[in-house]
Design an enzyme around this catalytic site. Structure first.
Site, mmCIF file in Angstrom:
data_model
loop_
_atom_site.group_PDB
_atom_site.id
_atom_site.type_symbol
_atom_site.label_atom_id
_atom_site.label_comp_id
_atom_site.label_asym_id
_atom_site.label_seq_id
_atom_site.Cartn_x
_atom_site.Cartn_y
_atom_site.Cartn_z
ATOM 1 N N SER A 23 140.360 49.188 46.479
ATOM 2 C CA SER A 23 140.205 47.894 45.827
ATOM 3 C C SER A 23 139.710 46.796 46.769
ATOM 4 O O SER A 23 138.874 45.972 46.380
ATOM 5 C CB SER A 23 141.519 47.478 45.162
ATOM 6 O OG SER A 23 141.811 48.327 44.069
ATOM 7 N N LYS A 72 154.655 50.181 39.961
ATOM 8 C CA LYS A 72 154.205 49.814 38.623
ATOM 9 C C LYS A 72 155.357 49.536 37.658
ATOM 10 O O LYS A 72 155.283 48.616 36.842
ATOM 11 C CB LYS A 72 153.271 50.888 38.070
ATOM 12 C CG LYS A 72 151.931 50.931 38.798
ATOM 13 C CD LYS A 72 150.916 51.798 38.105
ATOM 14 C CE LYS A 72 149.563 51.705 38.790
ATOM 15 N NZ LYS A 72 148.523 52.482 38.084
ATOM 16 N N ASN A 93 149.037 47.140 35.785
ATOM 17 C CA ASN A 93 148.450 47.388 37.101
ATOM 18 C C ASN A 93 147.790 46.136 37.667
ATOM 19 O O ASN A 93 147.107 46.191 38.672
ATOM 20 C CB ASN A 93 147.454 48.548 37.064
ATOM 21 C CG ASN A 93 146.283 48.293 36.126
ATOM 22 O OD1 ASN A 93 146.125 47.206 35.587
ATOM 23 N ND2 ASN A 93 145.472 49.314 35.920
ATOM 24 N N ASP A 108 143.311 49.881 32.781
ATOM 25 C CA ASP A 108 142.916 51.289 32.915
ATOM 26 C C ASP A 108 142.104 51.748 31.707
ATOM 27 O O ASP A 108 141.087 52.433 31.852
ATOM 28 C CB ASP A 108 144.150 52.186 33.074
ATOM 29 C CG ASP A 108 144.688 52.197 34.494
ATOM 30 O OD1 ASP A 108 143.948 51.788 35.417
ATOM 31 O OD2 ASP A 108 145.844 52.609 34.679
ATOM 32 N N GLY A 134 150.715 61.892 32.002
ATOM 33 C CA GLY A 134 151.250 60.790 32.789
ATOM 34 C C GLY A 134 150.800 59.444 32.270
ATOM 35 O O GLY A 134 150.297 59.310 31.147
ATOM 36 N N GLY A 135 150.959 58.409 33.118
ATOM 37 C CA GLY A 135 150.608 57.055 32.715
ATOM 38 C C GLY A 135 149.136 56.881 32.421
ATOM 39 O O GLY A 135 148.761 56.176 31.470
ATOM 40 N N ALA A 136 148.281 57.520 33.216
ATOM 41 C CA ALA A 136 146.842 57.403 32.980
ATOM 42 C C ALA A 136 146.469 58.038 31.650
ATOM 43 O O ALA A 136 145.630 57.508 30.902
ATOM 44 C CB ALA A 136 146.068 58.049 34.115
#
Length: 274
Positions: A23, A72, A93, A108, A134-136
């Site tokens: 990032s 998170k 996020n 996301d 998962g979270g994604a």
């Protein structure tokens, strides 16, 4: 050398560790490109220090921060307000500090859809099969549903896929061992697992039964072309790499913090992939 003034806008990314984050390179490129009076910095914060650190950054005048592993869940709980999509997927996020309040957002889903479109893939053109729970996977499933796609989830542990399906109403569940034989029913395959990532085990996914024109998407970006994407390319399918999701999800955050809408282009890809 880029110089900043005493009134510079400052943001960053919080993680533990955080040295792996790309990032700073993304935002740093845009800051220099647009001549913005600002800075974006990595912030290595241990879990026990997360809450006072974020509160201190807000009081110090930071515009906001991205949040990565392992913070998170703590970030979600800390927010004074959570925007609708982030609340729906149960994760934030990105934090912005606005008028003494901490606002949580999740880009996301936005980044994933934008990356599909950048590769010429229409998100709602057909059904999607998502590997992982998962979270994604939750964010991507919700974003694809918003585009009109029917979503099926499959995971090595079926119970986790069923748990995720309860959080994403309308999503179906497929047994992991049937993922290859069912592939012909889908227009989009999405790998949200860590399998295929550098240092992880391989993803076993037979593409023999893929329908012509199947889009094969992998959110892994190290390596940039995973074995799954290389196989898709060799078969004449449409590969969609994972780095673009990271780049596109940074666009609205940069705009909110620094007041400029940046572009994701070939130069940014080269800089961040290096």
């Amino acid at each position: 050398m880029k110089l900043i003034s005493g009134s510079a806008h400052v943001a960053g990314v919080i993680g533990w560790p955080v040295a792996h984050s790309r990032s700073p390179r993304i935002h740093g490129t845009w800051l220099e490109r647009h001549g913005v009076d600002g800075a974006y910095v990595p912030l290595a914060i241990q879990p026990q220090d997360f809450i006072p650190a974020v509160q201190g950054l807000a009081k110090a005048g930071f515009r906001g921060v991205n949040v990565t592993i392992p913070h998170k869940e703590a970030a979600f709980a800390l927010c004074d307000e959570v925007e609708a999509f982030a609340r729906r997927v149960g994760a934030v996020n990105m934090l912005t500090f606005e008028n003494g309040r901490i606002i949580g957002r999740n880009y996301d889903g936005y980044g994933y859809i934008a990356n599909l479109r950048a590769h010429g893939v229409r998100p709602g053109a057909g059904a999607a099969l998502i590997l992982g729970a998962g979270g994604a996977a939750r964010a991507i499933a919700a974003a694809l549903q918003d585009e009109g796609a029917e979503v099926t989830l499959t995971n090595r542990t079926r119970e986790r896929a069923e748990e995720l399906a309860r959080l994403v109403p309308g999503a179906r569940v497929l047994d992991w061992e049937h993922r290859a034989e069912a592939l012909g029913d889908y227009a989009l395959l999405v790998n949200t697992t860590a399998l295929g990532m550098t240092g992880e085990g391989p993803l076993e996914m037979d593409l023999d039964g893929a329908a012509p024109g199947l889009a094969v998407s992998d959110i892994v970006y190290a390596p940039l072309e995973t074995a799954l994407l290389a196989d898709a390319r060799a078969r004449g399918l449409k590969p969609v790499e994972g780095l673009g999701m990271l780049l596109h999800q940074a666009v609205p955050a940069f705009e909110r913090w620094f007041g400029v809408r940046p572009a994701v282009d070939d130069e940014l890809y080269r800089i961040v992939a290096a």
